[in-house]
Design an enzyme around this catalytic site. Sequence first.
Site, mmCIF file in Angstrom:
data_model
loop_
_atom_site.group_PDB
_atom_site.id
_atom_site.type_symbol
_atom_site.label_atom_id
_atom_site.label_comp_id
_atom_site.label_asym_id
_atom_site.label_seq_id
_atom_site.Cartn_x
_atom_site.Cartn_y
_atom_site.Cartn_z
ATOM 1 N N GLY A 1 0.825 -1.195 0.000
ATOM 2 C CA GLY A 1 0.000 0.000 0.000
ATOM 3 C C GLY A 1 0.864 1.251 0.000
ATOM 4 O O GLY A 1 1.941 1.280 0.591
ATOM 5 N N ASP B 1 15.226 -1.364 12.875
ATOM 6 C CA ASP B 1 15.848 -0.307 12.063
ATOM 7 C C ASP B 1 15.015 0.964 12.230
ATOM 8 O O ASP B 1 14.823 1.730 11.296
ATOM 9 C CB ASP B 1 15.907 -0.728 10.589
ATOM 10 C CG ASP B 1 16.792 0.193 9.744
ATOM 11 O OD1 ASP B 1 17.624 0.916 10.323
ATOM 12 O OD2 ASP B 1 16.640 0.189 8.507
ATOM 13 N N ASP C 1 9.570 0.080 6.372
ATOM 14 C CA ASP C 1 10.922 -0.477 6.203
ATOM 15 C C ASP C 1 11.228 -1.587 7.217
ATOM 16 O O ASP C 1 12.032 -1.416 8.125
ATOM 17 C CB ASP C 1 11.949 0.678 6.305
ATOM 18 C CG ASP C 1 13.297 0.297 5.726
ATOM 19 O OD1 ASP C 1 13.435 -0.825 5.215
ATOM 20 O OD2 ASP C 1 14.219 1.132 5.788
#
Length: 297
Positions: free
Chosen positions: A191, A231, A249
């Site tokens: 998305g 991260d 991410d």
Amino acid sequence: MAQIFRAANFVRELEPEDFRVLVGIELGQRRFSHVPIDQISFYCRYPRPETQFRLDKLHKLGLLQRSSQLGYIGYQLIFESYDILALHALGEKEIIKGVGSPIGKGKESDVYFGQSIDGNEIALKFHRIGRTSFRKVRKLRNYVKNRKHISWLYISRLSAESEFAALQRIQPLKLNTPAPFAQNRHVVAMGLIDGQELSTIPQLENPKEVLDEILMQVERFFLEAGMIHCDLCEFNILINPDNEIRIIDWPQWEESTHPNALSYLKRDLENIQIFFTKHYGTTFEIDEVLRTCKLID
Ligand SMILES: Nc1ncnc2c1ncn2[C@@H]1O[C@H](COP(=O)(O)OP(=O)(O)OP(=O)(O)O)[C@@H](O)[C@H]1O
Ligand SMILES: [Mg+2]
């Protein structure tokens, strides 16, 4: 930038035999860094002259790397030919019908606008983990350690698989992380988020609220999905026009039960702490979050 359009054109223009030879090389790269012609011929089940004809064509188009340094002539896919295989497959599976301009370019990925089969705008993330940059995908170190030959195709695909699995697992939390549509090879179709990286926003109006929301989401990822982002930083947090946050991410994520869970979560929280202290003078108690997550007493 033009490169992805070139790849998309090749998806339309290459012949089925060309795709089959590309897939033959892909299969061969599990065992060889440069795949010998006989092996390619074996994997694609074409006689050697046909295989050679296709290899010459694909090499001339700049889609293969050829090497004779190993004492034989061998071929390797380049990222562009791997892109072509993934785009082709996503098209065949009726997931996407097009790829558009770049959204974001990182060291280890390229993200583009894409068009889903029903015409909606989506995001296409191409994972590109090179031979020297395993920084991001800690999980892959074991794989790398035990092999003489490291296939960057495989590493990039594992990275995409890891991210896709994460997006699927966090979707039920309804925290507006990108919806996982599909994954093929090193590409994740997801998305599209209408938002801007936290790092690029000159001045938040309500930094404390944004910080609290980030911490709340981090706790929910941990407690409800059993996940640590690993991260987390101002580049992987997008803020939408309504000032809502979306965390992106995910290829590096780890299980909350990982033996190093405490240090991983702590490092994520420290990144957030450093950013908010530096830009907004706002701090929080890292230990409080760690206690909520039952990682310390
Ligand atoms: N689903 C999405 N919707 C909108 N934009 C996105 C989406 N996914 C990624 N982006 C944009 O692309 C950028 C890079 O994506 P991402 O952070 O997932 O990759 P990356 O691997 O971090 O790249 P790098 O190597 O620089 O760290 C993001 O910072 C964001 O601006
Ligand atoms: Mg990023």
